[in-house]
Design an enzyme around this catalytic site. Structure first.
Site: not given
Ligand code: ZN
Length: 300
Positions: A269, A193, A196
């Site tokens: 993703d 995370e 990202h």
């Protein structure tokens, strides 16, 4: 309602309308009976539907505009309607109702907020700002979710925090705090995370990061990174699309950089989001409206 019940019901409907002028006939989900003829082929009840549609068309043709009956219909799929329905003298005027802009969302929220007890400090404009890309039904659902969250914590009224939490629920699904991740997996998700988030923050022309979480949510999301546009927008540039793909690849890149190999956590993703965005760029088609500058979220 009268699909399958047949042409007689259509005749009856128009007869009732003529007897009760002035009045409005409203047909919801017009595509259910007004789908283009001769396409459905094998589906059962085909003749029945065709008869119903033919009856509707003949009623429309015999329609006297001076008697005070207004005919309205709604559909989410205008492209599948039988062209005969849209000819002059039939459903010949169209009003397209798009996803609401911020002012539109305030107006829609005001309708739904009347049914709940809102904390005095909350301004509907604040909620509208949290919900770019939401359609009317999403907003109705949001108000409902926020009210349930407030009820659950025995609050006297619904606060802005309830709405913030409800936005996440609507977009990413409910939290699954009980699902235990082992420490190793949680660490991988955390790095993923952050990948990202760091890529999004490093690139220009990306929406600001709103939240990074490693609490599992909804179907299969072990963590997520949420980006929130600061204003309503309707176009995306090539650079913005490329940046979005780059942000989506950031999770997997972080796994590679830290652990030396990637996991299946990047599947959503890659398979869903990056590929679809790349495809829409290649084909010159923009992502479907909910994706254009709505809240974007990298799951897993
Ligand atoms: Zn991811």
């Amino acid at each position: 309602m009268f699909v399958g019940v047949g042409a007689a019901r259509v005749r009856d409907l128009f007869a009732q309308a003529r007897a009760n002028t002035p009045c409005i006939i409203f047909i919801d989900e017009l595509d259910a009976l007004g789908r283009a003829r001769g396409i459905s082929g094998l589906s059962g009840g085909h003749d029945e539907k065709e008869q119903t549609l033919n009856q509707l068309l003949s009623e429309l043709d015999g329609f006297d505009p001076t008697i005070g009956v207004v005919l309205l219909a709604a559909t989410n799929r205008p492209e599948v309607l039988d062209p005969a329905l849209l000819r002059a003298g039939r459903f010949d005027r169209q009003v397209s109702v798009d996803r609401p802009d911020k002012n539109g969302r305030v107006a829609i929220l005001n309708v739904h907020l009347g049914k709940i007890k809102l904390a005095e400090s909350v301004d509907p404009a604040q909620i509208a700002a949290l919900t770019p890309g939401f359609a009317g039904a999403d907003l109705a659902n949001l108000v409902n979710e926020a009210a349930m969250l407030a009820t659950r914590r025995h609050a006297p009224s619904v606060s802005l925090d309830d709405f913030t939490a409800a936005v996440e629920r609507v977009i990413a699904g409910p939290e699954k705090r009980k699902r235990l991740l082992n420490p190793r997996e949680r660490e991988i998700v955390a790095y993923h995370e952050m990948g990202h988030a760091i890529v999004a923050m490093a690139l220009p022309d990306t929406d600001p990061i709103k939240k990074v979480s490693i609490i599992p949510r909804g179907m299969g999301a072990l963590g997520y990174t949420m980006q929130m546009p600061i204003e309503d927008r309707y176009l995306m540039t090539r650079t913005e699309l490329l940046n979005r793909i780059t942000v989506l690849l950031g999770g997997r890149a972080a796994e590679m950089a830290v652990f030396g190999e990637a996991t299946t956590g990047a599947a959503d993703d890659l398979v869903q989001r990056a590929r679809d965005t790349a495809w829409s760029r290649k084909s010159g088609r923009l992502p479907s409206p909910p994706n254009v500058h709505a809240i974007s979220i990298c799951r897993g």
